[in-house]
Write a protein that holds these residues in place. Structure first.
Motif, PDB file in Angstrom:
ATOM      1  N   LEU A  58       0.818  -1.213   0.000  1.00  0.00           N
ATOM      2  CA  LEU A  58       0.000   0.000   0.000  1.00  0.00           C
ATOM      3  C   LEU A  58       0.849   1.259   0.000  1.00  0.00           C
ATOM      4  N   PHE A  59       1.887   1.296   0.830  1.00  0.00           N
ATOM      5  CA  PHE A  59       2.679   2.528   0.936  1.00  0.00           C
ATOM      6  C   PHE A  59       3.414   2.816  -0.376  1.00  0.00           C
ATOM      7  N   LYS A  60       3.775   1.754  -1.123  1.00  0.00           N
ATOM      8  CA  LYS A  60       4.427   1.962  -2.416  1.00  0.00           C
ATOM      9  C   LYS A  60       3.445   2.545  -3.431  1.00  0.00           C
ATOM     10  N   VAL A  61       2.238   2.026  -3.432  1.00  0.00           N
ATOM     11  CA  VAL A  61       1.216   2.547  -4.351  1.00  0.00           C
ATOM     12  C   VAL A  61       0.897   3.989  -4.013  1.00  0.00           C
ATOM     13  N   ARG A  62       0.836   4.293  -2.723  1.00  0.00           N
ATOM     14  CA  ARG A  62       0.539   5.665  -2.315  1.00  0.00           C
ATOM     15  C   ARG A  62       1.661   6.614  -2.727  1.00  0.00           C
ATOM     16  N   GLU A  63       2.889   6.175  -2.578  1.00  0.00           N
ATOM     17  CA  GLU A  63       4.021   7.006  -2.989  1.00  0.00           C
ATOM     18  C   GLU A  63       4.013   7.252  -4.491  1.00  0.00           C
ATOM     19  N   GLU A  64       3.761   6.195  -5.261  1.00  0.00           N
ATOM     20  CA  GLU A  64       3.719   6.346  -6.720  1.00  0.00           C
ATOM     21  C   GLU A  64       2.544   7.223  -7.151  1.00  0.00           C
ATOM     22  N   THR A  65       1.454   7.161  -6.401  1.00  0.00           N
ATOM     23  CA  THR A  65       0.295   8.001  -6.716  1.00  0.00           C
ATOM     24  C   THR A  65       0.635   9.471  -6.557  1.00  0.00           C
ATOM     25  N   VAL A  66       1.310   9.797  -5.467  1.00  0.00           N
ATOM     26  CA  VAL A  66       1.689  11.195  -5.227  1.00  0.00           C
ATOM     27  C   VAL A  66       2.702  11.660  -6.264  1.00  0.00           C
ATOM     28  N   LYS A  67       3.621  10.757  -6.657  1.00  0.00           N
ATOM     29  CA  LYS A  67       4.593  11.124  -7.683  1.00  0.00           C
ATOM     30  C   LYS A  67       3.910  11.384  -9.022  1.00  0.00           C
ATOM     31  N   SER A  68       2.924  10.563  -9.328  1.00  0.00           N
ATOM     32  CA  SER A  68       2.257  10.665 -10.634  1.00  0.00           C
ATOM     33  C   SER A  68       1.257  11.806 -10.698  1.00  0.00           C
ATOM     34  N   LEU A  69       0.448  11.948  -9.659  1.00  0.00           N
ATOM     35  CA  LEU A  69      -0.637  12.939  -9.680  1.00  0.00           C
ATOM     36  C   LEU A  69      -0.332  14.181  -8.857  1.00  0.00           C
ATOM     37  N   GLY A  70       0.698  14.110  -8.021  1.00  0.00           N
ATOM     38  CA  GLY A  70       1.055  15.252  -7.196  1.00  0.00           C
ATOM     39  C   GLY A  70       0.193  15.362  -5.952  1.00  0.00           C
TER      40      GLY A  70
END
Length: 238
Positions: A142-154
């Protein structure tokens, strides 16, 4: 002499038991009606108070029974399905919970919509389904997906507040409809599961959810493997 006579008079007068039971005339019994009284304060103004009355019923706590109604039909962009909802398979309880967690995750991130990336996080937050366990076994946490989400969408504006139910993005809505169509085309009985939801996210190749899965090592081979596992007899995904 007068004092001595008064003492003899009091001593000689018998006191009956009824006299002992008589109420003190200085303190009359409380009234059974409410009497308004006012208190005046220069800040608060005038406040009316009501004296306690013996004819008031004691306050009893009111027990309210909360009835929760769970819908097992997620949003669809095809209105013809609403009229024939009895023919459409229902979503499983874990899939519905994953969808609810996706909306909550969108609100936590202060996003205005619920996208495929939030649906992916919803599957992982639910955590008990075979789809979630498959992702975790392949290092997609989950924490990896959340990090990638913030990187992708800001990051969203800190002063922005998401709606209670952030609406689905077009890609997320297509993913839900893909899962329904996939279940109908299979001709199998049962519910639409989180496995269908995860494969539906992967089917939207231009969506953030698909890109995040690809970044974290998910590919077409893993999608085929997960699909084959779900088609085996005895596979349970509530």
């Amino acid at each position: 002499m007068a004092a001595h006579a008064l003492y003899r008079l009091q001593a000689s007068t018998p006191i009956s038991r009824s006299d002992c039971r008589r109420p003190n005339p200085v303190f009359p019994p409380p009234s059974r009606t409410l009497t308004p009284h006012s208190l005046h304060n220069s800040w608060l103004g005038t406040t009316k108070l009501l004296l306690h009355s013996s004819n008031l019923r004691p306050l009893k706590p009111k027990h309210r029974f909360i009835i929760s109604i769970v819908s097992f039909s997620l949003p669809t962009a095809k209105p013809e399905r609403v009229s024939s909802s009895d023919k459409i398979p229902k979503w499983s309880s874990k899939a519905v919970k994953a969808f609810a967690m996706a909306e909550l995750e969108a609100r936590k991130l202060k996003y205005p919509t619920t996208g495929t990336e939030c649906l992916l996080m919803g599957v992982l937050i639910e955590g008990t389904s075979p789809a979630a366990k498959y992702l975790q076994a392949n290092g997609i946490a989950l924490f990896k997906v959340r990090e990638e989400t913030v990187k992708s969408l800001g990051k969203a504006d800190m002063y922005f507040f998401s709606p209670e139910h952030p609406p689905l993005t077009d890609s997320a809505q297509r993913a839900l409809d893909w899962a329904i169509d996939e279940k109908l085309q299979s001709g199998e009985s049962g519910e639409i599961t989180t496995t269908h939801l995860l494969l539906a996210i992967w089917s939207e190749e231009k969506s953030p959810g698909h890109k995040i899965l690809a970044t974290l090592g998910f590919n077409h081979d893993k999608a085929k493997e997960l699909k084959s596992l779900s088609s085996k007899p005895g596979f349970a995904d509530g």
